[in-house]
Design a protein around this motif. Structure first.
Motif, PDB file in Angstrom:
ATOM      1  N   ALA A 117      27.046  30.191  -1.960  1.00  0.00           N
ATOM      2  CA  ALA A 117      26.489  31.154  -1.008  1.00  0.00           C
ATOM      3  C   ALA A 117      26.804  32.590  -1.443  1.00  0.00           C
ATOM      4  O   ALA A 117      25.969  33.493  -1.289  1.00  0.00           O
ATOM      5  CB  ALA A 117      27.038  30.888   0.395  1.00  0.00           C
ATOM      6  N   ASP A 121      24.230  35.540  -2.378  1.00  0.00           N
ATOM      7  CA  ASP A 121      24.330  36.866  -1.767  1.00  0.00           C
ATOM      8  C   ASP A 121      24.307  37.957  -2.832  1.00  0.00           C
ATOM      9  O   ASP A 121      23.690  39.008  -2.655  1.00  0.00           O
ATOM     10  CB  ASP A 121      25.624  36.943  -0.952  1.00  0.00           C
ATOM     11  N   ARG A 125      20.081  38.523  -2.436  1.00  0.00           N
ATOM     12  CA  ARG A 125      19.997  39.202  -1.133  1.00  0.00           C
ATOM     13  C   ARG A 125      19.332  40.562  -1.287  1.00  0.00           C
ATOM     14  O   ARG A 125      19.622  41.321  -2.208  1.00  0.00           O
ATOM     15  CB  ARG A 125      21.401  39.367  -0.540  1.00  0.00           C
ATOM     16  N   ALA A 147      21.466  24.660  -2.359  1.00  0.00           N
ATOM     17  CA  ALA A 147      20.841  24.965  -1.068  1.00  0.00           C
ATOM     18  C   ALA A 147      21.004  26.419  -0.637  1.00  0.00           C
ATOM     19  O   ALA A 147      20.030  27.032  -0.173  1.00  0.00           O
ATOM     20  CB  ALA A 147      21.377  24.017   0.008  1.00  0.00           C
ATOM     21  N   PRO A 148      22.195  27.049  -0.773  1.00  0.00           N
ATOM     22  CA  PRO A 148      22.284  28.458  -0.357  1.00  0.00           C
ATOM     23  C   PRO A 148      21.353  29.371  -1.157  1.00  0.00           C
ATOM     24  O   PRO A 148      20.777  30.316  -0.597  1.00  0.00           O
ATOM     25  CB  PRO A 148      23.753  28.802  -0.618  1.00  0.00           C
ATOM     26  N   LEU A 150      18.507  28.389  -2.661  1.00  0.00           N
ATOM     27  CA  LEU A 150      17.143  28.064  -2.248  1.00  0.00           C
ATOM     28  C   LEU A 150      16.800  28.753  -0.931  1.00  0.00           C
ATOM     29  O   LEU A 150      15.709  29.317  -0.781  1.00  0.00           O
ATOM     30  CB  LEU A 150      16.996  26.551  -2.097  1.00  0.00           C
ATOM     31  N   ASP A 151      17.726  28.717   0.018  1.00  0.00           N
ATOM     32  CA  ASP A 151      17.486  29.341   1.319  1.00  0.00           C
ATOM     33  C   ASP A 151      17.316  30.847   1.184  1.00  0.00           C
ATOM     34  O   ASP A 151      16.412  31.449   1.786  1.00  0.00           O
ATOM     35  CB  ASP A 151      18.629  29.025   2.280  1.00  0.00           C
ATOM     36  N   MET A 152      18.188  31.485   0.388  1.00  0.00           N
ATOM     37  CA  MET A 152      18.114  32.937   0.240  1.00  0.00           C
ATOM     38  C   MET A 152      16.851  33.339  -0.510  1.00  0.00           C
ATOM     39  O   MET A 152      16.193  34.332  -0.156  1.00  0.00           O
ATOM     40  CB  MET A 152      19.350  33.458  -0.488  1.00  0.00           C
ATOM     41  N   HIS A 154      14.012  31.784  -0.529  1.00  0.00           N
ATOM     42  CA  HIS A 154      12.888  31.630   0.399  1.00  0.00           C
ATOM     43  C   HIS A 154      12.835  32.789   1.389  1.00  0.00           C
ATOM     44  O   HIS A 154      11.752  33.333   1.681  1.00  0.00           O
ATOM     45  CB  HIS A 154      13.016  30.303   1.142  1.00  0.00           C
ATOM     46  N   ALA A 155      14.000  33.198   1.893  1.00  0.00           N
ATOM     47  CA  ALA A 155      14.038  34.250   2.912  1.00  0.00           C
ATOM     48  C   ALA A 155      13.641  35.612   2.364  1.00  0.00           C
ATOM     49  O   ALA A 155      13.114  36.449   3.107  1.00  0.00           O
ATOM     50  CB  ALA A 155      15.440  34.316   3.523  1.00  0.00           C
ATOM     51  N   THR A 156      13.883  35.848   1.077  1.00  0.00           N
ATOM     52  CA  THR A 156      13.648  37.176   0.509  1.00  0.00           C
ATOM     53  C   THR A 156      12.448  37.242  -0.432  1.00  0.00           C
ATOM     54  O   THR A 156      12.175  38.305  -1.002  1.00  0.00           O
ATOM     55  CB  THR A 156      14.899  37.664  -0.249  1.00  0.00           C
ATOM     56  N   ALA A 195      10.887  21.468  -3.219  1.00  0.00           N
ATOM     57  CA  ALA A 195      11.025  22.838  -2.729  1.00  0.00           C
ATOM     58  C   ALA A 195       9.706  23.595  -2.778  1.00  0.00           C
ATOM     59  O   ALA A 195       9.504  24.553  -2.018  1.00  0.00           O
ATOM     60  CB  ALA A 195      12.087  23.576  -3.546  1.00  0.00           C
TER      61      ALA A 195
END
Length: 295
Positions: A117, A121, A125, A147-148, A150-152, A154-156, A195
């Motif tokens: 994560a 970041d 990020r 996963a962290p 992949l999530d970041m 996707h969000a950005t 994904a």
């Protein structure tokens, strides 16, 4: 009293998959590595320190910014100069962004839990000085460990290039090892395909790509991988100086050739420090890759 409207949330850019597809269509399927090896610094008449590193990197961006699909700074070659080198990497990311050129930070990060994560970041990020448009990552603690990131991503609206089939001889024993009927590399490819499912459903290129060496021959077939089914960009090191030409690219990627972003470093950087020489070498490499990938 009337309420003061709050500042709108920053807009999320188009997904990386869509942006890299546009960049390849506009400039050809070439990513140029910014790899300031000590030997290249010396060949360019530069000192092997942060000052030489900065001159080298900014010369590459000056020559190729807005002229190639992507630039790929190799983080390790900046890190070896300590905090001053990291500061240069931050400047490279910022200057490339100003030049409207996609940047893939080649850091190959991989860990678990809060450490992964933290890497996400740092490199993905919004607002982080190390966050380019995409990041290379290692999945060999299990694809789920990513996963962290992949999530970041996707969000950005950023992308990942996941190590899958590499060209080093030592990689074969691990990547081709079987878990039941599926190879380790095959499970990585399946994770990337999963994904990218939403993008595939919308008929667009996904943002989670793979790193697949351009010199692995029929390695994808041997590992039981359908690269076209991944529906993500395929970063292909080994083009040019490392020996991969049209025949090799066709053999490795087959039906997935339209998704390949060929990566070349020494084959282009050896033409420096003259900016016109760098641009001419990059254009030749992009044309050669495009021709090979159409074959």
């Amino acid at each position: 009293m009337p309420q003061v409207p709050s500042d709108p949330a920053p807009a999320v850019p188009a997904p990386f998959g869509a942006r890299v597809a546009r960049a390849m269509a506009a400039h050809g399927p070439l990513c140029v590595g910014i790899d300031p090896h000590p030997g290249l610094l010396a060949a360019w008449g530069l000192s092997d320190d942060a000052a030489g590193l900065r001159d080298f990197s900014l010369t590459v961006i000056d020559a190729l910014g807005g002229q190639v699909a992507a630039l790929k700074p190799q983080s390790a070659l900046f890190e070896r100069h300590g905090s001053a080198g990291i500061a240069v990497l931050e400047e490279v990311v910022a200057v490339a962004r100003s030049a409207r050129t996609l940047t893939i930070v080649d850091a190959k990060r991989g860990d678990i839990g809060s450490t992964m994560a933290a890497y996400a970041d740092a490199y993905l990020r919004d607002g982080s000085p190390l966050a380019g448009d995409a990041l290379t990552v290692s999945p060999y603690l299990g694809f789920g460990s990513l996963a962290p990131a992949l999530d970041m991503a996707h969000a950005t609206g950023r992308g990942l290039f996941v190590l899958c089939l590499t060209s080093n001889a030592e990689g074969v024993a691990l990547q081709h090892a079987r878990d039941g009927d599926t190879s380790v590399a095959g499970r990585i490819a399946l994770g990337a395909a999963s994904a990218n499912r939403t993008a595939r459903d919308h008929g667009t290129l996904g943002s989670i790509g793979l790193v697949v060496g351009a010199t692995i021959g029929d390695g994808a077939h041997e590992a039981g991988i359908d690269l076209a089914a991944v529906n993500g960009p395929l970063l292909a090191p080994g083009v040019g100086a490392q020996g991969a030409g049209g025949r090799e690219l066709a053999a490795v990627f087959g039906a997935a050739r339209s998704n390949v972003l060929a990566s070349s470093s020494r084959g282009v950087l050896g033409a420096g420090p003259d900016t016109r020489g760098l641009l001419a070498a990059a254009r030749r490499s992009a044309d050669d890759a495009a021709t090979a990938l159409r074959a």
